[in-house]
Design an enzyme around this catalytic site. Structure first.
Site, PDB file in Angstrom:
ATOM      1  CG  ASP A   9      -0.609   0.291   2.557  1.00  0.00           C
ATOM      2  OD1 ASP A   9       1.455   0.456   2.509  1.00  0.00           O
ATOM      3  OD2 ASP A   9      -0.586   0.242   3.737  1.00  0.00           O
ATOM      4  CG  HIS A  10      -0.714   5.179   1.356  1.00  0.00           C
ATOM      5  ND1 HIS A  10      -1.934   4.096   1.899  1.00  0.00           N
ATOM      6  CD2 HIS A  10      -0.412   5.632   2.886  1.00  0.00           C
ATOM      7  CE1 HIS A  10      -2.428   3.295   2.977  1.00  0.00           C
ATOM      8  NE2 HIS A  10      -1.683   4.830   3.330  1.00  0.00           N
ATOM      9  CB  CYS A  68       0.551  -2.707   4.673  1.00  0.00           C
ATOM     10  SG  CYS A  68       1.090  -3.545   6.266  1.00  0.00           S
ATOM     11  N   GLY A  69       2.242  -0.519   5.672  1.00  0.00           N
ATOM     12  CA  GLY A  69       3.074   0.093   7.157  1.00  0.00           C
ATOM     13  C   GLY A  69       3.390  -0.526   8.534  1.00  0.00           C
ATOM     14  CB  THR A  70       1.818  -2.541  10.806  1.00  0.00           C
ATOM     15  OG1 THR A  70       0.619  -3.436  10.471  1.00  0.00           O
ATOM     16  CG2 THR A  70       1.453  -1.729  11.459  1.00  0.00           C
ATOM     17  N   GLY A  71       2.084  -4.280   7.775  1.00  0.00           N
ATOM     18  CA  GLY A  71       2.803  -6.301   7.534  1.00  0.00           C
ATOM     19  C   GLY A  71       2.246  -6.875   8.425  1.00  0.00           C
ATOM     20  N   GLY A  73      -1.535  -5.580   7.641  1.00  0.00           N
ATOM     21  CA  GLY A  73      -2.912  -5.863   7.518  1.00  0.00           C
ATOM     22  C   GLY A  73      -2.289  -6.711   5.949  1.00  0.00           C
ATOM     23  CG  HIS A 101      10.983 -24.120  10.992  1.00  0.00           C
ATOM     24  ND1 HIS A 101      12.087 -23.781  12.169  1.00  0.00           N
ATOM     25  CD2 HIS A 101      12.841 -24.337  10.560  1.00  0.00           C
ATOM     26  CE1 HIS A 101      13.113 -24.061  13.193  1.00  0.00           C
ATOM     27  NE2 HIS A 101      13.938 -24.980  11.532  1.00  0.00           N
ATOM     28  NE  ARG A 112       3.113   4.493   7.833  1.00  0.00           N
ATOM     29  CZ  ARG A 112       1.499   4.357   7.081  1.00  0.00           C
ATOM     30  NH1 ARG A 112       0.933   3.971   8.680  1.00  0.00           N
ATOM     31  NH2 ARG A 112       1.119   5.886   6.661  1.00  0.00           N
ATOM     32  NE  ARG A 135      12.254 -30.078  14.040  1.00  0.00           N
ATOM     33  CZ  ARG A 135      13.129 -29.360  13.838  1.00  0.00           C
ATOM     34  NH1 ARG A 135      13.901 -29.980  12.915  1.00  0.00           N
ATOM     35  NH2 ARG A 135      13.851 -28.335  14.249  1.00  0.00           N
TER      36      ARG A 135
HETATM   37  C1  RB5 Z   1      -2.233   2.514   6.871  1.00  0.00           C
HETATM   38  O1  RB5 Z   1      -2.219   3.704   7.763  1.00  0.00           O
HETATM   39  C2  RB5 Z   1      -1.618   1.597   7.684  1.00  0.00           C
HETATM   40  O2  RB5 Z   1      -3.202   1.224   8.555  1.00  0.00           O
HETATM   41  C3  RB5 Z   1      -0.876   0.069   6.861  1.00  0.00           C
HETATM   42  O3  RB5 Z   1       0.053   0.274   6.265  1.00  0.00           O
HETATM   43  C4  RB5 Z   1      -1.002  -0.584   7.858  1.00  0.00           C
HETATM   44  O4  RB5 Z   1       0.054  -1.184   8.542  1.00  0.00           O
HETATM   45  C5  RB5 Z   1      -2.087  -2.202   7.700  1.00  0.00           C
HETATM   46  O5  RB5 Z   1      -2.194  -3.325   8.257  1.00  0.00           O
END
Ligand code: RB5
Length: 147
Positions: A9-10, A68-71, A73, A101, A112, A135
């Site tokens: 995403d952005h 994405c920002g956190t990975g 989503g 594994h 981010r 395994r």
């Molecule tokens: C976008 O602001 C943010 O919510 C998205 O990139 C992501 O981190 C969602 O999980």
């Protein structure tokens, strides 16, 4: 030639770009497909994670990298797709273990929270690590039955 699909995403755009350029300009033997997003304009991560996951599911790509920002989503969306095992990794060792594994076929990166250099290292590790089998074979086959 093995194919890897990239999506973001952005919030993951800059990291995806850095990874894409490193794979294309470096010595990587991977064919790279990029399904967007193509700008930093605000968008919705499910659109792009679904595109990448469907390509891996249909074997149009062997592996996928989603950012994405956190990975989280993009990982959650990808893992809704049957046959996808998408692992979140923020360092090389997590990426190695996800392949070795869990036979992860997609990697989710927290755009981010890592640098471009870290992202490239993590991706290189992910792409270079084979599944160990043994395994882990039994455990991975148990994933598909879901709950
Ligand atoms: C976008 O602001 C943010 O919510 C998205 O990139 C992501 O981190 C969602 O999980």
């Amino acid at each position: 030639m093995r194919t890897v699909v990239l999506a973001s995403d952005h919030a993951g755009f800059k990291i995806k770009e850095a990874v894409r350029k490193a794979l294309i300009e470096g010595k990587s033997s991977w064919k790279v497909l990029d399904v967007g997003s193509y700008t930093e304009e605000t968008t919705d991560y499910p659109i792009f994670a679904k595109k990448a996951a469907e390509m891996v599911q249909k074997r149009q790509a062997e592996l996928g990298i989603v950012v994405c920002g956190t990975g989280n989503g993009v990982a959650i969306v990808s893992n809704k797709c049957k046959g996808i095992r998408c692992a979140l990794a923020w360092n090389k060792e997590l990426a190695r273990l996800a392949r070795a594994h869990n036979d992860a076929n997609m990697l989710a990166l927290p755009g981010r929270f890592i640098t471009e250099e870290e992202a490239i290292e993590i991706v290189d590790q992910f792409l270079d690590t084979p599944f160990e089998g043994g395994r882990h074979e039994r455990r991975v086959s148990m994933i598909e039955s879901g709950c």
